[in-house]
Motif scaffolding. Structure first.
Motif, PDB file in Angstrom:
ATOM      1  N   TYR A   1       0.887  -1.231   0.058  1.00 50.15           N
ATOM      2  CA  TYR A   1       0.133  -0.071  -0.170  1.00 50.15           C
ATOM      3  C   TYR A   1       0.975   1.057   0.020  1.00 50.15           C
ATOM      4  O   TYR A   1       0.664   2.011  -1.042  1.00 50.15           O
ATOM      5  CB  TYR A   1      -0.874   0.096   1.334  1.00 50.15           C
ATOM      6  CG  TYR A   1      -1.967   1.040   1.220  1.00 50.15           C
ATOM      7  CD1 TYR A   1      -2.745   1.338   0.473  1.00 50.15           C
ATOM      8  CD2 TYR A   1      -1.798   2.129   2.384  1.00 50.15           C
ATOM      9  CE1 TYR A   1      -3.787   2.651   0.321  1.00 50.15           C
ATOM     10  CE2 TYR A   1      -2.539   3.402   2.307  1.00 50.15           C
ATOM     11  CZ  TYR A   1      -3.485   3.594   1.162  1.00 50.15           C
ATOM     12  OH  TYR A   1      -4.395   4.652   1.170  1.00 50.15           O
TER      13      TYR A   1
ATOM     14  N   ARG B   1       2.162   6.070 -15.727  1.00 53.08           N
ATOM     15  CA  ARG B   1       1.386   5.766 -16.796  1.00 53.08           C
ATOM     16  C   ARG B   1       0.841   6.792 -17.682  1.00 53.08           C
ATOM     17  O   ARG B   1       0.161   6.639 -18.562  1.00 53.08           O
ATOM     18  CB  ARG B   1      -0.014   4.870 -16.269  1.00 53.08           C
ATOM     19  CG  ARG B   1      -0.412   3.895 -17.212  1.00 53.08           C
ATOM     20  CD  ARG B   1      -1.628   3.272 -16.606  1.00 53.08           C
ATOM     21  NE  ARG B   1      -1.400   2.122 -15.781  1.00 53.08           N
ATOM     22  CZ  ARG B   1      -1.890   1.886 -14.575  1.00 53.08           C
ATOM     23  NH1 ARG B   1      -2.741   2.762 -13.963  1.00 53.08           N
ATOM     24  NH2 ARG B   1      -1.598   0.864 -13.705  1.00 53.08           N
TER      25      ARG B   1
ATOM     26  N   GLY C   1      -8.676  -2.696  -7.051  1.00 51.19           N
ATOM     27  CA  GLY C   1      -7.505  -2.301  -6.534  1.00 51.19           C
ATOM     28  C   GLY C   1      -7.164  -1.057  -7.161  1.00 51.19           C
ATOM     29  O   GLY C   1      -6.119  -0.778  -7.665  1.00 51.19           O
ATOM     30  N   CYS C   2      -8.206  -0.074  -7.352  1.00 48.80           N
ATOM     31  CA  CYS C   2      -8.055   1.048  -8.438  1.00 48.80           C
ATOM     32  C   CYS C   2      -6.904   2.046  -8.234  1.00 48.80           C
ATOM     33  O   CYS C   2      -6.709   2.574  -9.134  1.00 48.80           O
ATOM     34  CB  CYS C   2      -9.477   1.596  -8.641  1.00 48.80           C
ATOM     35  SG  CYS C   2     -10.168   2.438  -7.157  1.00 48.80           S
TER      36      CYS C   2
ATOM     37  N   GLU D   1     -11.484  -0.517  -3.817  1.00 49.04           N
ATOM     38  CA  GLU D   1     -10.270  -0.103  -2.999  1.00 49.04           C
ATOM     39  C   GLU D   1     -10.194  -0.668  -1.606  1.00 49.04           C
ATOM     40  O   GLU D   1     -11.168  -0.414  -1.008  1.00 49.04           O
ATOM     41  CB  GLU D   1     -10.014   1.424  -3.055  1.00 49.04           C
ATOM     42  CG  GLU D   1      -8.626   2.032  -3.287  1.00 49.04           C
ATOM     43  CD  GLU D   1      -7.577   1.238  -3.251  1.00 49.04           C
ATOM     44  OE1 GLU D   1      -6.678   0.911  -4.312  1.00 49.04           O
ATOM     45  OE2 GLU D   1      -6.848   0.754  -1.980  1.00 49.04           O
TER      46      GLU D   1
ATOM     47  N   MET E   1     -13.201  -2.643  -0.023  1.00 49.71           N
ATOM     48  CA  MET E   1     -13.102  -4.021   0.158  1.00 49.71           C
ATOM     49  C   MET E   1     -11.987  -4.483   0.122  1.00 49.71           C
ATOM     50  O   MET E   1     -11.046  -4.150  -0.752  1.00 49.71           O
ATOM     51  CB  MET E   1     -14.031  -4.770  -1.232  1.00 49.71           C
ATOM     52  CG  MET E   1     -14.185  -6.387  -1.074  1.00 49.71           C
ATOM     53  SD  MET E   1     -14.772  -6.933  -2.539  1.00 49.71           S
ATOM     54  CE  MET E   1     -16.682  -6.247  -2.706  1.00 49.71           C
ATOM     55  N   ASP E   2     -11.603  -5.547   0.925  1.00 48.02           N
ATOM     56  CA  ASP E   2     -10.210  -6.297   0.898  1.00 48.02           C
ATOM     57  C   ASP E   2     -10.307  -7.426  -0.012  1.00 48.02           C
ATOM     58  O   ASP E   2     -11.191  -8.315  -0.125  1.00 48.02           O
ATOM     59  CB  ASP E   2      -9.952  -6.831   2.188  1.00 48.02           C
ATOM     60  CG  ASP E   2      -8.641  -7.854   2.373  1.00 48.02           C
ATOM     61  OD1 ASP E   2      -8.265  -7.965   0.799  1.00 48.02           O
ATOM     62  OD2 ASP E   2      -8.399  -8.190   3.208  1.00 48.02           O
ATOM     63  N   LEU E   3      -9.746  -7.071  -1.542  1.00 45.80           N
ATOM     64  CA  LEU E   3     -10.061  -7.994  -2.502  1.00 45.80           C
ATOM     65  C   LEU E   3      -9.526  -9.555  -2.288  1.00 45.80           C
ATOM     66  O   LEU E   3      -9.711 -10.511  -3.003  1.00 45.80           O
ATOM     67  CB  LEU E   3      -9.668  -7.556  -3.659  1.00 45.80           C
ATOM     68  CG  LEU E   3     -10.637  -6.495  -4.069  1.00 45.80           C
ATOM     69  CD1 LEU E   3      -9.697  -5.496  -5.310  1.00 45.80           C
ATOM     70  CD2 LEU E   3     -11.786  -6.949  -4.979  1.00 45.80           C
TER      71      LEU E   3
ATOM     72  N   PHE F   1      -5.163  -3.510 -12.881  1.00 46.43           N
ATOM     73  CA  PHE F   1      -3.934  -2.865 -13.255  1.00 46.43           C
ATOM     74  C   PHE F   1      -3.074  -2.995 -11.986  1.00 46.43           C
ATOM     75  O   PHE F   1      -3.145  -2.259 -10.988  1.00 46.43           O
ATOM     76  CB  PHE F   1      -4.165  -1.640 -13.654  1.00 46.43           C
ATOM     77  CG  PHE F   1      -4.822  -1.179 -14.735  1.00 46.43           C
ATOM     78  CD1 PHE F   1      -5.182  -2.303 -15.668  1.00 46.43           C
ATOM     79  CD2 PHE F   1      -5.291   0.030 -15.188  1.00 46.43           C
ATOM     80  CE1 PHE F   1      -5.822  -1.865 -16.971  1.00 46.43           C
ATOM     81  CE2 PHE F   1      -6.037   0.211 -16.351  1.00 46.43           C
ATOM     82  CZ  PHE F   1      -6.277  -0.723 -17.364  1.00 46.43           C
ATOM     83  N   LYS F   2      -1.925  -3.888 -12.231  1.00 49.91           N
ATOM     84  CA  LYS F   2      -0.663  -3.804 -11.297  1.00 49.91           C
ATOM     85  C   LYS F   2      -1.201  -4.218  -9.666  1.00 49.91           C
ATOM     86  O   LYS F   2      -0.758  -3.499  -8.909  1.00 49.91           O
ATOM     87  CB  LYS F   2       0.021  -2.551 -11.234  1.00 49.91           C
ATOM     88  CG  LYS F   2       0.783  -2.164 -12.476  1.00 49.91           C
ATOM     89  CD  LYS F   2       2.076  -1.280 -12.340  1.00 49.91           C
ATOM     90  CE  LYS F   2       1.413   0.305 -12.823  1.00 49.91           C
ATOM     91  NZ  LYS F   2       2.397   1.245 -12.650  1.00 49.91           N
TER      92      LYS F   2
HETATM   93  C1  SAM Z   1       0.285  -1.014  -7.431  1.00 48.62           C
HETATM   94  S1  SAM Z   1      -1.284  -0.173  -6.615  1.00 48.62           S
HETATM   95  C2  SAM Z   1      -2.124  -0.180  -8.358  1.00 48.62           C
HETATM   96  C3  SAM Z   1      -3.147   0.861  -8.440  1.00 48.62           C
HETATM   97  C4  SAM Z   1      -4.153   1.035  -9.746  1.00 48.62           C
HETATM   98  N1  SAM Z   1      -4.720  -0.204  -9.966  1.00 48.62           N
HETATM   99  C5  SAM Z   1      -3.152   1.529 -10.777  1.00 48.62           C
HETATM  100  O1  SAM Z   1      -2.603   0.553 -11.394  1.00 48.62           O
HETATM  101  O2  SAM Z   1      -3.078   2.743 -10.897  1.00 48.62           O
HETATM  102  C6  SAM Z   1      -2.021  -1.427  -5.895  1.00 48.62           C
HETATM  103  C7  SAM Z   1      -3.345  -1.063  -5.371  1.00 48.62           C
HETATM  104  O3  SAM Z   1      -3.955  -2.222  -4.846  1.00 48.62           O
HETATM  105  C8  SAM Z   1      -4.628  -1.758  -3.634  1.00 48.62           C
HETATM  106  N2  SAM Z   1      -4.880  -2.873  -2.775  1.00 48.62           N
HETATM  107  C9  SAM Z   1      -3.849  -3.605  -1.957  1.00 48.62           C
HETATM  108  N3  SAM Z   1      -4.101  -4.670  -1.315  1.00 48.62           N
HETATM  109  C10 SAM Z   1      -5.710  -4.660  -1.628  1.00 48.62           C
HETATM  110  C11 SAM Z   1      -6.578  -5.465  -1.228  1.00 48.62           C
HETATM  111  N4  SAM Z   1      -6.385  -6.479  -0.275  1.00 48.62           N
HETATM  112  N5  SAM Z   1      -7.737  -5.530  -1.549  1.00 48.62           N
HETATM  113  C12 SAM Z   1      -8.331  -4.214  -2.300  1.00 48.62           C
HETATM  114  N6  SAM Z   1      -7.330  -3.342  -2.816  1.00 48.62           N
HETATM  115  C13 SAM Z   1      -6.034  -3.625  -2.599  1.00 48.62           C
HETATM  116  C14 SAM Z   1      -3.799  -0.773  -3.044  1.00 48.62           C
HETATM  117  O4  SAM Z   1      -4.392   0.030  -2.182  1.00 48.62           O
HETATM  118  C15 SAM Z   1      -3.354  -0.192  -4.444  1.00 48.62           C
HETATM  119  O5  SAM Z   1      -4.056   0.822  -4.586  1.00 48.62           O
END
Ligand code: SAM
Length: 263
Positions: free
Chosen positions: A60, A100, A125-126, A147, A172-174, A189-190
């Motif tokens: 995070y 990006r 995980g936006c 998120e 949500m915790d995904l 994405f990532k």
């Molecule tokens: C590397 S960042 C990528 C953000 C976005 N998808 C992008 O590519 O711009 C990883 C993202 O996943 C979220 N994340 C991490 N663990 C997560 C979880 N268990 N559930 C939901 N989101 C999560 C983080 O808060 C972070 O915003």
């Protein structure tokens, strides 16, 4: 020291302040490996604190720029969906979206060329990616943004509401995803390396729960900040996971995208 006191201590760092206690606890438990906080010697408790923070940084904190905490100010200044410069400033507050920036239009063009123009998006995980909406060149879209952190989801909801985007931000915790909304395209994405760092092998489980015509998964091809190339062999396990599906791949400078037909 008791369990809650250690969690509070870990959360004292600004970047972890808004994380749910339950998530911090899960990360702490992965380090404790069955040991009780009450039984730890002060030196070992400090070690747990440091290791858990390092872990939270990986999944995070490492992506947040110092100005991320002033994001509200940037949103207030945003005047319209046509204000691409203002959107770029917000996208620049998170390292994932920042790198990006020069490629957004190209990325969405390449994705929608394959998937067709979607009428709904599920962004898992936006981070701040929903702020790339003007670069998608789409209208009348239903946008679900998911998120981990509640305050981050609330920030995105304020953006959706301010510009009357038909969007819903979901906290949500995904790694424990339930009832994901269905959509034409699902962006991952990532996030896959992040999810795997939290819980090994969770991606297959999560992908099975996604109800989308297309999944677009991306991986960093260079290390964060370091700009060191990441060995493509590290993604082989993912290519094996999607081997039975139709997919195509394209790359931009720091990122590789898989466009995968839904199951
Ligand atoms: C590397 S960042 C990528 C953000 C976005 N998808 C992008 O590519 O711009 C990883 C993202 O996943 C979220 N994340 C991490 N663990 C997560 C979880 N268990 N559930 C939901 N989101 C999560 C983080 O808060 C972070 O915003």
């Amino acid at each position: 020291m008791n369990r809650q006191a250690l969690i509070d201590l870990i959360k004292q760092k600004k970047e972890f302040r808004d994380l749910d206690n339950s998530f911090v606890e899960k990360m702490l438990d992965a380090r404790l490996k069955g040991k009780k906080v009450e039984d730890l010697k002060p030196r070992d408790a400090e070690k747990m604190e440091k290791e858990t923070r390092a872990y939270l940084r990986e999944v995070y904190g490492a992506f947040l720029t110092p100005k991320f905490f002033q994001r509200e100010k940037f949103l207030q200044k945003l005047k319209s969906l046509n204000d691409k410069e203002g959107h770029e400033k917000i996208l620049g507050l998170h390292l994932s979206t920042r790198e990006r920036l020069p490629y957004y239009e190209e990325i969405y063009q390449k994705i929608f060329e394959v998937t067709g123009e979607p009428s709904s998006i599920l962004d898992l995980g936006c981070g701040l990616n929903p702020f790339s909406f003007p670069f998608m060149n789409l209208k009348d879209i239903r946008y679900y943004a998911v998120e981990l952190v509640k305050t981050d989801a609330e920030f995105i909801q304020r953006y959706f509401d301010k510009f009357k985007i038909n969007g819903k931000a979901i906290n949500m915790d995904l790694t424990q995803a339930e009832n994901l909304p269905s959509a034409d395209v699902c962006f991952m994405f990532k996030v896959i390396d992040t999810f795997e760092a939290i819980q090994w092998d969770v991606t297959a489980e999560l992908m099975a729960k996604i109800k989308a015509k297309w999944i677009i998964a991306s991986f960093a091809s260079k290390s964060l900040g370091g700009r060191k190339a990441i060995n493509p062999e590290k993604r082989k396990w993912f290519e094996k996971l999607i081997a039975g599906r139709n997919y195509s791949v394209f790359e931009v400078e720091n990122e590789v995208f898989y466009i995968i037909k839904g199951a």
